[in-house]
Scaffold this motif. Structure first.
Motif, PDB file in Angstrom:
ATOM      1  N   PRO A 121      89.864 -35.778 -20.248  1.00  0.00           N
ATOM      2  CA  PRO A 121      90.954 -35.406 -19.333  1.00  0.00           C
ATOM      3  C   PRO A 121      91.579 -34.274 -19.757  1.00  0.00           C
ATOM      4  O   PRO A 121      92.679 -34.050 -20.344  1.00  0.00           O
ATOM      5  CB  PRO A 121      91.866 -36.473 -19.483  1.00  0.00           C
ATOM      6  N   VAL A 122      90.693 -33.020 -19.469  1.00  0.00           N
ATOM      7  CA  VAL A 122      91.140 -31.971 -19.933  1.00  0.00           C
ATOM      8  C   VAL A 122      92.304 -31.197 -19.283  1.00  0.00           C
ATOM      9  O   VAL A 122      92.286 -31.191 -17.879  1.00  0.00           O
ATOM     10  CB  VAL A 122      89.985 -30.772 -19.818  1.00  0.00           C
ATOM     11  N   ASN A 123      93.464 -31.022 -20.004  1.00  0.00           N
ATOM     12  CA  ASN A 123      94.574 -30.430 -19.297  1.00  0.00           C
ATOM     13  C   ASN A 123      94.854 -28.939 -19.318  1.00  0.00           C
ATOM     14  O   ASN A 123      95.496 -28.032 -18.725  1.00  0.00           O
ATOM     15  CB  ASN A 123      95.746 -30.958 -19.800  1.00  0.00           C
ATOM     16  N   LEU A 124      93.781 -28.228 -20.254  1.00  0.00           N
ATOM     17  CA  LEU A 124      93.903 -26.789 -20.438  1.00  0.00           C
ATOM     18  C   LEU A 124      92.823 -26.593 -21.146  1.00  0.00           C
ATOM     19  O   LEU A 124      92.485 -26.977 -22.117  1.00  0.00           O
ATOM     20  CB  LEU A 124      95.355 -26.503 -21.407  1.00  0.00           C
ATOM     21  N   ILE A 125      92.364 -24.892 -20.796  1.00  0.00           N
ATOM     22  CA  ILE A 125      91.348 -24.265 -21.706  1.00  0.00           C
ATOM     23  C   ILE A 125      91.797 -23.152 -22.156  1.00  0.00           C
ATOM     24  O   ILE A 125      92.337 -22.543 -21.588  1.00  0.00           O
ATOM     25  CB  ILE A 125      90.191 -24.102 -20.691  1.00  0.00           C
ATOM     26  N   ALA A 126      91.910 -22.963 -23.376  1.00  0.00           N
ATOM     27  CA  ALA A 126      92.422 -21.848 -24.151  1.00  0.00           C
ATOM     28  C   ALA A 126      91.213 -21.104 -24.724  1.00  0.00           C
ATOM     29  O   ALA A 126      90.319 -21.705 -25.671  1.00  0.00           O
ATOM     30  CB  ALA A 126      93.487 -22.205 -25.209  1.00  0.00           C
ATOM     31  N   VAL A 127      91.236 -19.652 -24.585  1.00  0.00           N
ATOM     32  CA  VAL A 127      90.195 -18.925 -25.032  1.00  0.00           C
ATOM     33  C   VAL A 127      90.815 -17.875 -26.188  1.00  0.00           C
ATOM     34  O   VAL A 127      91.436 -17.106 -25.451  1.00  0.00           O
ATOM     35  CB  VAL A 127      89.411 -18.293 -23.858  1.00  0.00           C
TER      36      VAL A 127
END
Length: 186
Positions: free
Chosen positions: A130-136
């Motif tokens: 359940p991915v809530n955010l992708i930070a790069v």
């Protein structure tokens, strides 16, 4: 959802954000894809950690720096926040188990290198989270004009394909106008 300032005070014992952090955090919480250019030491990690803690699910953090991943995971775990980094040197069986832990173990942060993200097992398991955010982090590496260009950064579009509705936060301390445009157009 907890208020960002309450999360900041609870886990980091600060009562206010540094300049530029709050608008970035608010944009991410609102579900906006966001590009953040902050100086080294400007508190970039809080810009994804606070929104991820404010929402249900897990934040996937892409970083090229193993030492930074390990430091952030340790700091989060020391605060009672479940986080892990999947670095090199992990056997297939251990990787399999750790990814299962992310799916079923209420982890809040999963740190990956761009190279680790290219593994089919990792991509398959991410689809179950359940991915809530992708930070790069070090997002300037996405650009061929970035001074630390790494080819696997150019393949991060797979995250946008798998998670089209999940907000993406691109963070860097280094980006001229050409690099910023490349990163934003990813």
């Amino acid at each position: 959802m907890s208020h960002p300032l309450n999360i900041l005070e609870r886990y980091w014992k600060f009562t206010s954000f540094r300049p530029q952090q709050e608008p970035i955090i608010n944009a991410v919480i609102e579900g906006e894809d966001t590009f953040a250019l902050l100086p080294t030491g400007g508190g970039k990690s809080l810009c994804f950690q606070i929104p991820a803690l404010a929402k249900e699910g897990i934040c996937v953090v892409i970083s090229p720096l193993v030492a930074l991943m390990k430091d952030q995971v340790k700091a989060l775990n020391d605060k009672g926040i479940k986080a892990m980094a999947l670095t090199s040197g992990i056997s297939y069986n251990e990787l399999d188990t750790l990814l299962d832990n992310c799916i079923y173990g209420n982890y809040k942060f999963l740190y990956l290198s761009p190279e680790r993200l290219q593994q089919e097992l990792v991509q398959d398991r991410l689809r179950q989270m359940p991915v809530n955010l992708i930070a790069v982090d070090e997002a300037h590496c996405i650009s061929e004009w970035g001074h630390d260009f790494r080819p696997d950064y150019a393949k991060l579009h797979v995250l946008r394909t798998v998670f089209p509705m999940v907000p993406m936060l691109l963070l860097t301390a280094t980006a001229n106008s050409d690099v910023r445009q490349d990163v934003i157009n990813m």
